[in-house]
Motif scaffolding. Structure first.
Motif, mmCIF file in Angstrom:
data_model
loop_
_atom_site.group_PDB
_atom_site.id
_atom_site.type_symbol
_atom_site.label_atom_id
_atom_site.label_comp_id
_atom_site.label_asym_id
_atom_site.label_seq_id
_atom_site.Cartn_x
_atom_site.Cartn_y
_atom_site.Cartn_z
ATOM 1 N N VAL A 1 -2.494 11.521 10.315
ATOM 2 C CA VAL A 1 -3.716 10.854 10.770
ATOM 3 C C VAL A 1 -3.870 9.505 10.085
ATOM 4 C CG1 VAL A 1 -6.219 11.058 11.021
ATOM 5 C CG2 VAL A 1 -4.794 13.136 11.054
ATOM 6 N N TRP A 2 -4.254 8.504 10.879
ATOM 7 C CA TRP A 2 -4.658 7.197 10.345
ATOM 8 C C TRP A 2 -6.118 6.997 10.699
ATOM 9 C CZ3 TRP A 2 -4.659 3.411 7.158
ATOM 10 C CH2 TRP A 2 -5.208 2.167 7.492
ATOM 11 N N GLU A 3 -6.942 6.736 9.691
ATOM 12 C CA GLU A 3 -8.385 6.558 9.896
ATOM 13 C C GLU A 3 -8.790 5.224 9.311
ATOM 14 O OE1 GLU A 3 -11.023 7.672 11.985
ATOM 15 O OE2 GLU A 3 -10.406 9.644 11.227
ATOM 16 N N ASN A 4 -9.376 4.369 10.147
ATOM 17 C CA ASN A 4 -9.661 3.007 9.688
ATOM 18 C C ASN A 4 -11.136 2.660 9.607
ATOM 19 O OD1 ASN A 4 -10.177 2.911 12.449
ATOM 20 N ND2 ASN A 4 -9.547 0.769 12.611
ATOM 21 N N ASN B 1 -12.417 10.762 7.624
ATOM 22 C CA ASN B 1 -11.892 11.650 8.653
ATOM 23 C C ASN B 1 -12.665 12.963 8.719
ATOM 24 O OD1 ASN B 1 -9.628 13.985 9.265
ATOM 25 N ND2 ASN B 1 -9.444 12.179 10.562
ATOM 26 N N LEU C 1 -3.017 12.505 5.666
ATOM 27 C CA LEU C 1 -4.104 11.604 6.059
ATOM 28 C C LEU C 1 -4.033 10.290 5.297
ATOM 29 C CD1 LEU C 1 -6.865 10.917 7.354
ATOM 30 C CD2 LEU C 1 -7.937 12.279 5.534
ATOM 31 N N MET D 1 -6.217 6.698 4.943
ATOM 32 C CA MET D 1 -7.503 6.065 5.258
ATOM 33 C C MET D 1 -7.557 4.662 4.670
ATOM 34 S SD MET D 1 -10.619 8.811 5.263
ATOM 35 C CE MET D 1 -10.486 9.277 3.548
ATOM 36 N N ALA E 1 -13.074 2.395 5.309
ATOM 37 C CA ALA E 1 -13.700 3.607 5.831
ATOM 38 C C ALA E 1 -14.555 4.287 4.766
ATOM 39 C CB ALA E 1 -12.629 4.572 6.337
ATOM 40 N N GLY F 1 -7.814 4.067 14.800
ATOM 41 C CA GLY F 1 -7.356 5.301 14.185
ATOM 42 C C GLY F 1 -6.659 6.170 15.212
ATOM 43 N N TRP G 1 -4.424 10.320 15.699
ATOM 44 C CA TRP G 1 -3.909 11.588 15.193
ATOM 45 C C TRP G 1 -2.565 11.854 15.851
ATOM 46 C CZ3 TRP G 1 -7.304 15.921 13.192
ATOM 47 C CH2 TRP G 1 -8.599 15.471 12.861
#
Length: 282
Positions: A116-119, A123, A172, A174, A178, A223, A225
């Motif tokens: 996962v990339w969360e920007n 998450n 993950l 981030m 974020a 972001g 998944w």
């Protein structure tokens, strides 16, 4: 799981089965077709039952093996129609966020590894109930969807049970931004940072933070998944995009790997989170 995407894949599978049964050389069994193609019989079964997405080459080989090469263009058009499947928020949220979260529970429950990339926000797999509640309330107001934040929060918290199942891995990444996004009251954000500090080092969580001052080879962008290298989901304002063709999945995995080069992990990640925690004025 019943989705427009899955239904389209099942419909393509039924069309492939129809072509096999109506082969120009007479009805072919699944085993006979597999032998002609040099495939394992299980691949024929998965394609016909909508449990695997064919490639362009698979469709060309299938059409030729059943003696109907002219149908290849039709099959490829069907495939193109759901390789990039758009699931609009307007349609998904007619009954609120709760049902959407339950769909995600099913999707994640079937996976063993998540990249996962969360920007933009923390998450959902690591959110506290209060943090999640604030997000759902804001989004329901923005999208003018039914207000069912409590149902949505319960479903999201239920999904986090996945983290405690043997053999699961959440990988993950981030963006530090974020951690600092003021999407909830300061005391809620502070508690959320404490939660993140506590998960660093968990056996099932590999958490990396990309600091704001890190050198980047790509812009942060949206972001996404990656579920078991079989499906990518990307969230935008108007819709979720579901992608499962091998080339696109490989592209997103390269994006994840590129961000990982700029991330810090372990004690260094804790330092970045602690720095964001100290900046919160409670």
């Amino acid at each position: 799981m019943s989705t427009d995407y899955q239904r389209a894949r099942e419909e393509l599978g039924r069309r492939l089965r129809e072509l096999r049964v109506e082969s120009s050389d007479g009805r072919l069994t699944g085993t006979e077709l597999a032998q002609l193609l040099g495939w394992p019989q299980s691949k024929v079964s998965k394609l016909e039952n909508g449990r695997q997405t064919p490639t362009d080459e698979d469709l060309r080989a299938w059409a030729e093996a059943v003696g109907q090469p002219a149908v290849c263009a039709e099959l490829r058009a069907r495939l193109k129609g759901f390789e990039s499947h758009i699931r609009s928020w307007r349609r998904q949220l007619t009954a609120g966020h709760g049902p959407v979260q339950e769909t995600w529970n099913t999707l994640v429950g079937e996976a063993r590894t998540l990249h996962v990339w969360e920007n933009n926000v923390v998450n959902g797999m690591l959110q506290t109930p209060d943090y999640a509640r604030n997000l759902f309330e804001h989004l329901a107001e923005f999208r003018r969807s039914p207000r069912d934040a409590e149902d949505a929060v319960r479903a999201r918290m239920k999904r986090q049970e996945w983290l405690y199942r043997p053999g699961r891995q959440l990988k993950l990444l981030m963006w530090e931004g974020a951690l600092r996004a003021q999407v909830c009251p300061p005391e809620v954000l502070a508690a959320q940072m404490d939660r993140l500090l506590g998960v660093v080092g968990m056996d099932t969580v590999h958490l990396g933070i990309v600091p704001l001052d890190a050198a980047l080879r790509l812009p942060p962008a949206n972001g996404f998944w990656i579920l078991d290298d079989r499906l990518v989901t990307v969230e935008d304002w108007h819709a979720e995009l579901w992608l499962d063709d091998a080339e696109t999945i490989a592209l997103y995995r390269r994006v994840w790997d590129t961000f990982a080069e700029s991330a810090v992990f372990g004690a260094e990640a804790q330092q970045v989170i602690a720095r964001a925690r100290r900046s919160i004025k409670v």
